[in-house]
Design a protein around this motif. Structure first.
Motif, short mmCIF file in Angstrom:
data_model
loop_
_atom_site.label_atom_id
_atom_site.label_comp_id
_atom_site.label_asym_id
_atom_site.label_seq_id
_atom_site.Cartn_x
_atom_site.Cartn_y
_atom_site.Cartn_z
N LYS A 345 -8.70 -8.15 3.30
CA LYS A 345 -7.46 -8.81 2.92
C LYS A 345 -7.08 -8.37 1.50
O LYS A 345 -7.93 -8.27 0.63
CB LYS A 345 -7.62 -10.32 2.99
CG LYS A 345 -7.83 -10.85 4.41
CD LYS A 345 -7.94 -12.37 4.43
CE LYS A 345 -8.11 -12.87 5.86
NZ LYS A 345 -8.24 -14.34 5.91
N GLN A 347 -4.05 -8.80 -1.62
CA GLN A 347 -2.90 -9.51 -2.17
C GLN A 347 -2.34 -8.76 -3.37
O GLN A 347 -3.08 -8.17 -4.16
CB GLN A 347 -3.29 -10.92 -2.61
CG GLN A 347 -3.51 -11.90 -1.46
CD GLN A 347 -3.88 -13.28 -1.99
OE1 GLN A 347 -4.71 -13.40 -2.89
NE2 GLN A 347 -3.28 -14.31 -1.42
N GLN A 360 2.05 -1.24 -1.16
CA GLN A 360 2.28 -0.60 0.14
C GLN A 360 1.69 0.81 0.16
O GLN A 360 1.09 1.23 1.16
CB GLN A 360 3.79 -0.54 0.42
CG GLN A 360 4.44 -1.89 0.67
CD GLN A 360 4.14 -2.43 2.07
OE1 GLN A 360 3.44 -1.81 2.86
NE2 GLN A 360 4.67 -3.60 2.35
N GLN A 374 -4.98 -5.60 4.87
CA GLN A 374 -3.97 -6.55 5.35
C GLN A 374 -3.26 -7.13 4.13
O GLN A 374 -3.79 -7.99 3.44
CB GLN A 374 -4.63 -7.64 6.18
CG GLN A 374 -5.33 -7.10 7.43
CD GLN A 374 -6.11 -8.17 8.17
OE1 GLN A 374 -6.58 -9.14 7.58
NE2 GLN A 374 -6.26 -7.99 9.47
N LEU A 375 -2.05 -6.65 3.88
CA LEU A 375 -1.34 -6.97 2.65
C LEU A 375 -0.56 -8.28 2.75
O LEU A 375 0.15 -8.52 3.72
CB LEU A 375 -0.38 -5.83 2.28
CG LEU A 375 0.49 -6.05 1.04
CD1 LEU A 375 -0.36 -6.22 -0.22
CD2 LEU A 375 1.47 -4.88 0.88
N GLU A 376 -0.69 -9.07 1.71
CA GLU A 376 0.10 -10.29 1.54
C GLU A 376 0.71 -10.25 0.14
O GLU A 376 0.03 -9.88 -0.83
CB GLU A 376 -0.78 -11.54 1.69
CG GLU A 376 -0.05 -12.85 1.47
CD GLU A 376 -0.97 -14.06 1.43
OE1 GLU A 376 -0.49 -15.15 1.09
OE2 GLU A 376 -2.17 -13.89 1.70
N VAL A 377 2.00 -10.61 0.03
CA VAL A 377 2.69 -10.61 -1.27
C VAL A 377 3.16 -12.05 -1.54
O VAL A 377 4.28 -12.41 -1.20
CB VAL A 377 3.88 -9.63 -1.28
CG1 VAL A 377 4.53 -9.59 -2.66
CG2 VAL A 377 3.43 -8.23 -0.87
N PRO A 378 2.31 -12.86 -2.16
CA PRO A 378 2.67 -14.26 -2.40
C PRO A 378 3.70 -14.40 -3.52
O PRO A 378 3.89 -13.49 -4.33
CB PRO A 378 1.33 -14.90 -2.82
CG PRO A 378 0.29 -13.86 -2.61
CD PRO A 378 0.98 -12.54 -2.65
N TYR A 383 0.52 -17.32 -6.57
CA TYR A 383 -0.50 -16.30 -6.82
C TYR A 383 -1.32 -16.62 -8.07
O TYR A 383 -2.54 -16.49 -8.09
CB TYR A 383 0.18 -14.95 -6.95
CG TYR A 383 -0.76 -13.76 -6.96
CD1 TYR A 383 -1.65 -13.54 -5.92
CD2 TYR A 383 -0.74 -12.85 -8.00
CE1 TYR A 383 -2.50 -12.44 -5.91
CE2 TYR A 383 -1.57 -11.74 -8.01
CZ TYR A 383 -2.45 -11.54 -6.95
OH TYR A 383 -3.29 -10.46 -6.96
N GLN A 392 -8.21 -16.03 -4.29
CA GLN A 392 -7.50 -14.81 -3.97
C GLN A 392 -8.19 -14.06 -2.84
O GLN A 392 -9.29 -14.42 -2.41
CB GLN A 392 -7.38 -13.92 -5.22
CG GLN A 392 -8.70 -13.31 -5.70
CD GLN A 392 -9.46 -14.21 -6.63
OE1 GLN A 392 -9.81 -15.31 -6.28
NE2 GLN A 392 -9.74 -13.73 -7.84
N ALA A 393 -7.56 -12.99 -2.38
CA ALA A 393 -8.08 -12.20 -1.26
C ALA A 393 -9.30 -11.38 -1.69
O ALA A 393 -9.68 -11.34 -2.86
CB ALA A 393 -6.99 -11.29 -0.72
N TYR A 396 -7.41 -7.70 -4.74
CA TYR A 396 -6.16 -8.26 -5.25
C TYR A 396 -5.68 -7.45 -6.44
O TYR A 396 -6.47 -6.91 -7.22
CB TYR A 396 -6.34 -9.73 -5.64
CG TYR A 396 -7.47 -9.97 -6.62
CD1 TYR A 396 -7.22 -10.07 -7.99
CD2 TYR A 396 -8.79 -10.06 -6.18
CE1 TYR A 396 -8.25 -10.26 -8.89
CE2 TYR A 396 -9.83 -10.26 -7.07
CZ TYR A 396 -9.56 -10.37 -8.43
OH TYR A 396 -10.59 -10.55 -9.32
#
Length: 497
Positions: A345, A347, A360, A374-378, A383, A392-393, A396
């Motif tokens: 994961k 972030q 990206q 697996q990207l997450e942009v909080p 964050y 956090q992931a 990060y």
């Protein structure tokens, strides 16, 4: 025309037709993110705003030299004791005296383990604060600390009013702070605005600008549009892809501080598989094309680096950024038992220059070695809370630096020493070196220790430095502004026509 194309077309019209409007007694500044709280001892974000509400014992001038602030003088009495003589007659804006008791209270609240201050890393060397007179304190350290005066020049050592903080509590103080600085807080509406009013009784004299409004404008093009239409007069964090369009715009001044921004890095949870394997961490680093990130996505306004320290920091070692090497990265993963890759994961925020776009690109680079990120942009406000609390992931993106000390210690210790609020590293070897660097008085020996730490980080990759950003600002001709190496925006020094 797509949405992005429409925005750029609209901006092009503004570039051609509009000119900024000036306000002689008012200044509006656009920023990429909203402040979440205003307690200077418990910051989870940049100190840009609170710099102007609070004072420290020591100031830095534009040449980054230490100057008297609330303290008129300071000296080392012995290896572990520093004495500070305070400026008499200074008051907080609520009338409380800025005295030795206030200094002790301000530092003690950060050191108190029950308060879980996220900024404690910077002053963990302090053992106690002793009041030796109405306007005199002695700060005792748990060992020699040559950086103690520097630690008194920025967060978390802003001085706060004891009676007010005790009366309203920490949560209310973070919403309605009171300091002794150049400005007072008039209004704080998160995600909308912060309004500051000049402090007429400021000990350095009344500031020249009466009212300053800080506006969070997360969308980059919108920040520039606001400048061109006169809604704001100064922009913090100019989008790199719009710099060329603004360069020759009449009435607009661009300010670039080379390497003056933070170092962007990838934090890794070292205690989790497979990130606990040095070969895996090395493989992740080798998969990344830092040069492409800075040249293409940051448009040249960043410098790839293999260290967290900045070139202006004491103890800096010029560690070249590793060149991308997909074959070697794959070989390391195979050797570690991950020939088919793995999933983690990831972030990343939108807070920094093109940071979401860089994230990206990182996902794509890692895919080339079989690692699925697996990207997450909080949202930034979410964050900052996650990172400071360990939620956090696995991997990060974060930015760090040493703008409060201009010493490699601040760029290394808080994110590498085990147990620190922002560290996901646990290495007895690194801890030993970090501790030694904080207690070594001999500057040459201390410099060697700091450089050894950077060499070890480059080899072990407990975290992955990416690049150091430039600081980019834009302002109308009505504003006199100069970017600083410590990334401050000191309102007291600004002027508007």
């Amino acid at each position: 025309m797509n949405r992005l194309g429409f925005k750029f077309a609209a901006l092009a019209v503004l570039l051609a037709l509009s000119s900024p409007v000036s306000y002689a007694s008012e200044l509006t500044i656009a920023q990429p993110a909203s402040a979440t709280a205003m307690d200077p001892g418990f910051l989870k974000e940049a100190a840009t705003l609170v710099d102007n509400i609070f004072d420290t014992l020591i100031l830095r001038d534009s040449a980054m030299k230490l100057q008297p602030g609330l303290a008129t003088s300071w000296k080392a009495l012995d290896d572990t004791t520093w004495q500070f003589d305070l400026r008499p007659g200074v008051k907080f804006t609520n009338g409380e005296p800025v005295n030795a008791a206030a200094v002790k209270f301000s530092i003690d609240r950060i050191l108190d383990p029950a308060n879980h201050a996220p900024t404690i890393s910077y002053i963990r060397t302090i053992k106690s604060v002793e009041v030796t007179g109405e306007n005199q304190v002695r700060i005792h350290t748990d060992g020699p600390d040559p950086l103690l005066p520097t630690r008194m020049s920025r967060y978390p050592t802003y001085i706060v009013p004891p009676a007010y903080v005790s009366k309203v509590g920490a949560a209310e103080f973070a919403r309605k702070p009171v300091g002794s600085g150049a400005y007072t807080l008039k209004e704080f509406i998160p995600d909308e605005r912060v309004v500051m009013q000049a402090n007429p009784d400021y000990w350095r004299g009344k500031p020249s600008i009466d009212t300053v409004i800080w506006r969070p404008i997360p969308e980059a093009t919108a920040r520039i549009t606001a400048l061109l239409t006169g809604e704001v007069q100064l922009v913090d964090s100019v989008p790199a892809d719009l710099v060329s369009a603004l360069k020759n715009k009449p009435g607009i001044h661009l300010e670039q501080v080379k390497g003056g921004g933070l170092t962007i890095y990838l934090g890794l949870k070292n205690n989790q598989k497979p990130l606990n394997d040095v070969r895996v961490r090395q493989a992740l680093s080798l998969a990344l094309n830092r040069q492409a990130y800075t040249s293409q996505l940051l448009h040249g306004f960043g410098t790839p680096t293999g260290t967290m320290a900045g070139a202006k920091d004491f103890g800096y070692l010029n560690v070249p950024a590793p060149a991308q090497d997909i074959a070697k990265a794959k070989a390391l993963l195979k050797e570690a038992g991950y020939a088919d890759g793995f999933t983690l994961k990831f972030q990343a925020p939108r807070r920094y220059i093109a940071s979401a776009e860089v994230a990206q690109a990182i996902v794509q680079d890692l895919a080339a070695i079989g690692v699925k990120a697996q990207l997450e942009v909080p949202e930034w406000s979410v964050y900052t809370q996650q990172v400071a609390s360990g939620k956090q992931a696995d991997m990060y993106m974060l930015a760090w630096g040493s703008t409060q000390t201009l010493d490699a210690d601040a760029a290394l210790y808080p994110i590498l020493h085990s147990g620190e609020p922002y560290s996901t590293v646990s290495s007895p070897e690194l801890d030993k070196l970090l501790n030694a660097s904080r207690s070594t008085v001999d500057s040459k020996k201390r410099e060697k220790l700091l450089q050894q730490i950077q060499q070890d980080v480059a080899k072990e990759q407990p975290l992955i430095p990416l690049y150091r950003e430039d600081s980019l600002y834009a302002n109308g001709d009505s504003v006199t502004f100069k970017g600083r190496a410590d990334a401050r925006i000191p309102l007291f020094d600004l002027r508007v026509k």
